[in-house]
Design an enzyme around this catalytic site. Structure first.
Site, PDB file in Angstrom:
ATOM      1  N   GLU A 107       0.810  -1.226   0.000  1.00 45.73           N
ATOM      2  CA  GLU A 107       0.000   0.000   0.000  1.00 45.73           C
ATOM      3  C   GLU A 107       0.844   1.277   0.000  1.00 45.73           C
ATOM      4  O   GLU A 107       0.463   2.281  -0.589  1.00 45.73           O
ATOM      5  CB  GLU A 107      -0.889   0.019   1.256  1.00 45.73           C
ATOM      6  CG  GLU A 107      -1.443   1.388   1.569  1.00 45.73           C
ATOM      7  CD  GLU A 107      -2.396   1.417   2.742  1.00 45.73           C
ATOM      8  OE1 GLU A 107      -1.974   1.244   3.875  1.00 45.73           O
ATOM      9  OE2 GLU A 107      -3.584   1.611   2.482  1.00 45.73           O
ATOM     10  N   ASP A 108       1.996   1.204   0.673  1.00 42.96           N
ATOM     11  CA  ASP A 108       2.777   2.429   0.843  1.00 42.96           C
ATOM     12  C   ASP A 108       3.453   2.903  -0.435  1.00 42.96           C
ATOM     13  O   ASP A 108       3.974   4.010  -0.487  1.00 42.96           O
ATOM     14  CB  ASP A 108       3.820   2.221   1.954  1.00 42.96           C
ATOM     15  CG  ASP A 108       3.144   2.064   3.298  1.00 42.96           C
ATOM     16  OD1 ASP A 108       2.165   2.798   3.542  1.00 42.96           O
ATOM     17  OD2 ASP A 108       3.559   1.205   4.086  1.00 42.96           O
ATOM     18  N   HIS A 141       0.809   6.140  10.327  1.00 47.18           N
ATOM     19  CA  HIS A 141       0.189   6.709   9.119  1.00 47.18           C
ATOM     20  C   HIS A 141      -1.209   7.240   9.427  1.00 47.18           C
ATOM     21  O   HIS A 141      -1.832   6.834  10.415  1.00 47.18           O
ATOM     22  CB  HIS A 141       0.027   5.605   8.063  1.00 47.18           C
ATOM     23  CG  HIS A 141       1.289   5.148   7.421  1.00 47.18           C
ATOM     24  ND1 HIS A 141       1.640   3.822   7.331  1.00 47.18           N
ATOM     25  CD2 HIS A 141       2.280   5.832   6.802  1.00 47.18           C
ATOM     26  CE1 HIS A 141       2.792   3.709   6.686  1.00 47.18           C
ATOM     27  NE2 HIS A 141       3.216   4.904   6.363  1.00 47.18           N
ATOM     28  N   CYS A 175      -2.572  -2.097   4.588  1.00 43.17           N
ATOM     29  CA  CYS A 175      -1.172  -2.043   4.103  1.00 43.17           C
ATOM     30  C   CYS A 175      -0.824  -3.121   3.098  1.00 43.17           C
ATOM     31  O   CYS A 175       0.080  -2.946   2.296  1.00 43.17           O
ATOM     32  CB  CYS A 175      -0.192  -2.226   5.245  1.00 43.17           C
ATOM     33  SG  CYS A 175      -0.709  -1.551   6.760  1.00 43.17           S
TER      34      CYS A 175
END
Ligand code: CIR
Length: 270
Positions: free
Chosen positions: A66-67, A161, A248
């Site tokens: 995801e990042d 986050h 994530c």
């Protein structure tokens, strides 16, 4: 319209992951892999087409795909992770995403982690955190606002986050841990607070009309179910030791709007 879920296998080096807010505890990498397999199975059961990015054995955090990108219908924005050790993860993801979307790129000095970006319809909230800096958030704004998106920077404090602190469980409803983010920025929407005993419970993944949530956060799951939200529980206990949650481990994108058109950066734009 279908949903494509990009995923990436657990690295055997996962126990050397980045950690910011958690104590390091031993990670059973084999078990993490089995939990990840089960997570992918759930995504398939919910109708996603799972597309696996080639694994990166030497990149401990590469499972947290995801990042590495923020994808909307029109473009995929390749992130520039705030943790230097994670920057090598993006190239393989960009190669896969190029089959589905035109690419844009966050350029230095900007940093941006996809975990800091919460998208609901044409609104994106961007956490300004230890990973995403104001320049990264501004670059995302410059890429997406001309496409008709509203990009709203939000300060994040005390957690990794933005999506550690808040995710959407419906178009008009967010699940929030108000200790880490100011819930008033979601005004106009229904706010459900996580159970106080489950600070990490705000990270849930919306897939169609279901919400995928960690098994460990039973009380918050019950809160959601009492509001009529249909929850699918997954065991992600080993992934959680690496400070990862359920959002994530995938990048979700709408299928059927594909188009690839090269790479373009925006640093130094207006
Ligand atoms: C990191 O610190 O970057 C990883 N150990 C965890 C990343 C989790 N990603 C996410 O919440 N989007």
């Amino acid at each position: 319209m279908g949903v494509i879920a990009l995923t990436r296998a657990v690295s055997p080096a996962m126990d050397r992951c980045e950690l910011s807010h958690m104590e390091r505890t031993p990670i059973d990498v084999g078990r993490a892999g089995r939990q990840h397999d089960a997570y992918e199975r759930v995504l398939r059961e919910l109708g996603c087409r799972v597309v696996c990015v080639p694994p990166a054995a030497d990149q401990p955090d590469s499972v947290f795909v995801e990042d590495t990108a923020v994808v909307v219908d029109e473009v995929a924005v390749i992130a520039r992770p705030g943790a230097e050790a994670r920057r090598g993860e993006v190239d393989a993801v960009a190669t896969v995403l190029a089959d589905f979307r035109p690419l844009r790129v966050i350029e230095p000095p900007g940093t941006l982690d996809g975990g800091d970006v919460l998208t609901v319809g044409r609104t994106l909230w961007v956490g300004v955190s230890r990973r995403t800096n104001p320049d990264g958030a501004a670059q995302l704004q410059r890429i997406l606002e001309p496409l008709g998106y509203e990009v709203i920077p939000v300060p994040v404090d005390g957690c990794l986050h933005l999506k550690t602190a808040v995710t959407a469980v419906a178009d008009d409803t967010v699940l929030v841990n108000g200790r880490w983010v100011d819930a008033t920025v979601f005004s106009g929407r229904t706010v459900i607070e996580t159970d106080p005993a489950e600070p990490f419970a705000a990270n849930v993944l919306r897939v169609g009309d279901r919400v995928v949530a960690p098994m460990a956060h039973r009380r918050t799951r019950e809160r959601l179910e009492r509001r009529g939200i249909r929850v699918v529980a997954v065991d992600v206990s080993e992934l959680a030791r690496a400070e990862g949650g359920v959002t994530c481990c995938s990048v979700l994108l709408s299928a059927g709007v594909e188009g690839a058109a090269g790479v373009e950066g925006v640093a130094g734009g207006p």
